[in-house]
Design an enzyme around this catalytic site. Structure first.
Site, PDB file in Angstrom:
ATOM      1  N   ASP A 139      13.639  14.968 -23.962  1.00 41.31           N
ATOM      2  CA  ASP A 139      13.648  15.685 -22.684  1.00 41.31           C
ATOM      3  C   ASP A 139      12.239  16.238 -22.587  1.00 41.31           C
ATOM      4  OD1 ASP A 139      13.625  17.831 -20.818  1.00 41.31           O
ATOM      5  OD2 ASP A 139      15.800  17.878 -20.904  1.00 41.31           O
ATOM      6  N   HIS A 140      11.423  15.689 -21.699  1.00 38.61           N
ATOM      7  CA  HIS A 140       9.998  16.029 -21.773  1.00 38.61           C
ATOM      8  C   HIS A 140       9.727  17.499 -21.463  1.00 38.61           C
ATOM      9  CE1 HIS A 140       9.963  15.386 -17.402  1.00 38.61           C
ATOM     10  NE2 HIS A 140       8.819  16.026 -17.369  1.00 38.61           N
ATOM     11  N   HIS A 166      16.786  18.915 -17.941  1.00 39.36           N
ATOM     12  CA  HIS A 166      15.704  19.911 -17.967  1.00 39.36           C
ATOM     13  C   HIS A 166      16.225  21.336 -17.727  1.00 39.36           C
ATOM     14  CE1 HIS A 166      13.486  16.303 -17.926  1.00 39.36           C
ATOM     15  NE2 HIS A 166      13.318  16.166 -16.628  1.00 39.36           N
TER      16      HIS A 166
HETATM   17  C1  BG6 Z   1      11.775  13.546 -14.607  1.00 37.78           C
HETATM   18  C2  BG6 Z   1      12.542  13.134 -13.384  1.00 37.78           C
HETATM   19  O1  BG6 Z   1      12.630  13.715 -15.692  1.00 37.78           O
HETATM   20  O2  BG6 Z   1      11.105  14.767 -14.350  1.00 37.78           O
HETATM   21  C3  BG6 Z   1      11.636  13.029 -12.176  1.00 37.78           C
HETATM   22  O3  BG6 Z   1      13.179  11.896 -13.623  1.00 37.78           O
HETATM   23  C4  BG6 Z   1      10.852  14.303 -12.001  1.00 37.78           C
HETATM   24  O4  BG6 Z   1      12.384  12.748 -11.008  1.00 37.78           O
HETATM   25  C5  BG6 Z   1      10.170  14.707 -13.287  1.00 37.78           C
HETATM   26  O5  BG6 Z   1       9.883  14.080 -10.991  1.00 37.78           O
HETATM   27  C6  BG6 Z   1       9.542  16.083 -13.170  1.00 37.78           C
HETATM   28  O6  BG6 Z   1       8.779  16.331 -14.307  1.00 37.78           O
HETATM   29  P1  BG6 Z   1       7.596  17.381 -14.272  1.00 37.78           P
HETATM   30  O7  BG6 Z   1       7.073  17.395 -15.655  1.00 37.78           O
HETATM   31  O8  BG6 Z   1       6.619  16.882 -13.260  1.00 37.78           O
HETATM   32  O9  BG6 Z   1       8.218  18.671 -13.838  1.00 37.78           O
END
Ligand code: BG6
Length: 525
Positions: free
Chosen positions: A196-197, A259
């Site tokens: 989960d980034h 997230h």
């Molecule tokens: C991803 C989603 O996990 O997170 C995308 O699949 C989204 O739809 C993105 O745009 C948002 O990531 P960040 O790091 O830009 O908040």
């Protein structure tokens, strides 16, 4: 007065600590010709290489259906990493590519040959990481094929085999459980690194530091002092060229199940007994278990889903969701969702937790706002203190990473005119070179060194699905309304009602974004 005086001066001491050197490894990327690999994985690898974190015995083997040669793949990688330095460019020369179907024996036969060759020639020492960056429907298939071809087990005690799995992990609880069965048939849980980034973002990790490295916040982090909590994950971008994928997901699956749940868990959980991966994950999963699972009727009452229609972002006209590429003209997919959650435990019972996320909102901002109760008795004249808002602690996850605390102060002058001001800590000002990292660099590094702390354990994934599944069911069965909002607005009016029914209102993060960092600043009216 500057509240973060003493740390605002950037010193080398404050630079982000170097990541430790990773061991030799062959990174096998399934889905190597895809969007995620180009946008996130290769750029993160290039940065790791140029920082000297990758071992000389590092290589990449790309696997995908696209009909490419090794040369095509290498030039694709170069195009995706225009800023890559000499170390990265030198490494890419050895990258290999396998073109084939994800369940065809030839694909895995070729892969095995490349892996043997990488051990012999590139010095990858039998270590493998399989990175599943394909469409999710083939995750289980690939895991099964890896096992069938004997690629799932380490050669000896000194080498490792791990698998990194991208999100979404399932599309509801039954499919996540099914995927776990398939993954566990090929790999032990300790070999599986679910990404989960958001967990790789410094500011998300800082939730732990703020809560558990300071004495002043924890005593007031509970129902006695906290009035409500709002989590906002707003994006001004639309679905870009991912319409096809997004049609199968929607905002609840794409952002809330993963997230938002991770951010909530870190914000609300009890203190772990150590920073050991499983001690932290035990506390996160305990918190997820305390989030109330609504009945279908409650799920309808406590949620608002909506889709954007044509509007303007920063003065530029943008199309509605249904006009986006690969999106059905009558699509029922939500691009916005707002929920009112409850956490049923001694610490948080009775404190409303509001979450909202959406695409094509006015700004890109992710924040957690913890609002405290009003003072029990206001000494000052209500007329002259009408601009006083309750104390709010805001974790700004992105952009403009930092933390603000809003409190009341006397406006200079004869009368006791009280209004809210903000004390602001800015990462950028306090720590030299603290970039708004998107997390991939850190997470790929951690997978290489075998640190699972920032990865999601199977019980966390499952519980997060248990929490969001009732909304999916309620929306599909009751024919509940899919509201509309114009692109460039903060979502549908119905979402305001969700919050107003408890006498509250959504914060406007745009106003907060205007606060300048590191100074005592008056809130704009
Ligand atoms: C991803 C989603 O996990 O997170 C995308 O699949 C989204 O739809 C993105 O745009 C948002 O990531 P960040 O790091 O830009 O908040």
């Amino acid at each position: 007065m500057s509240p973060d005086r003493g740390v605002t001066e950037k010193t080398s001491r404050d630079r982000p600590a170097a990541l430790s050197k990773a061991p030799p490894v062959a990174l096998v990327i399934f889905g190597a010709s895809g969007d995620l690999s180009a946008r996130k994985i290769f750029p993160a690898l290039a940065r790791l290489a140029d920082r000297g974190v990758l071992d000389d015995g590092f290589t990449v083997i790309g696997v995908a259906r696209t009909d490419w040669s090794d040369e095509d793949f290498r030039s694709h990688v170069s195009n995706a990493t225009p800023g890559g330095g000499p170390k990265w460019r030198a490494l890419t020369e050895r990258f290999k590519y396998v073109s084939g179907e994800y369940d065809h024996p030839d694909t895995f036969g070729q892969l095995k040959d490349h892996l043997d060759e990488a051990d012999r020639i590139d010095g990858t020492a039998g270590n493998r990481i399989y990175y599943l960056a394909t469409i999710p429907s083939v995750f289980g298939l690939v895991a099964g094929a890896l096992k069938e071809h004997g690629c799932n087990e380490a050669k000896d005690e000194d080498s490792f085999v791990r698998v990194v799995v991208e999100k979404p992990y399932g599309r509801d609880l039954p499919s996540a459980l099914e995927l776990d069965v398939q993954m566990h048939a090929a790999f032990d849980e300790r070999q599986i690194f679910r990404i989960d980034h958001y967990m790789g973002k410094e500011t998300v990790q800082n939730l732990l530091a703020l809560r558990f490295a300071n004495a002043i916040f924890e005593p007031v982090f509970n129902r006695r002092y906290v009035d409500q909590i709002q989590v906002t994950v707003a994006e001004s971008l639309g679905v870009e060229h991912r319409g096809g994928f997004y049609e199968t997901a929607g905002a609840l699956r794409d952002i809330v199940q993963n997230h938002v749940m991770q951010v909530l868990a870190l914000t609300l959980m009890e203190s772990p007994t150590s920073t050991d991966a499983d001690r932290i994950r035990d506390e996160k999963v305990k918190l997820l278990h305390a989030i109330d699972i609504p009945s279908p009727d409650e799920a309808v009452d406590k949620s608002v889903r909506a889709q954007y229609v044509t509007g303007e972002i920063d003065g530029v006209a943008v199309v509605g969701y249904r006009q986006e590429e690969d999106v059905a003209a009558d699509s029922q997919t939500e691009t916005y969702v707002a929920l009112r959650l409850r956490v049923e435990n001694w610490r948080w019972s009775g404190v409303p937790i509001y979450v909202r996320t959406g695409k094509r909102l006015p700004a890109r901002v992710t924040e957690v706002a913890v609002t405290f109760h009003q003072v029990p008795f206001l000494l000052f004249d209500h007329q002259t203190s009408r601009d006083l808002r309750p104390n709010t602690l805001i974790f700004r996850i992105q952009p403009d990473e930092g933390i603000s605390l809003e409190f009341g102060a006397k406006v200079p002058g004869e009368k006791f005119h009280i209004r809210s001001v903000a004390m602001d800590f800015s990462y950028d000002k306090a720590f030299a070179g603290a970039e708004a990292a998107d997390g991939y660099e850190r997470l790929i590094h951690d997978a290489m060194v075998g640190d699972a702390t920032l990865f999601i354990r199977s019980d966390e994934v499952e519980q997060a699905w248990r929490i969001v599944d009732p909304y999916l069911t309620a929306w599909s069965e009751s024919g509940s309304t899919l509201h509309r909002y114009a692109a460039g607005t903060w979502g549908p009016a119905m979402a305001d009602l969700l919050v107003e029914s408890t006498g509250s209102h959504w914060r406007n993060p745009e106003i907060d974004l205007e606060l300048s960092g590191g100074r005592l600043t008056e809130l704009p009216q």
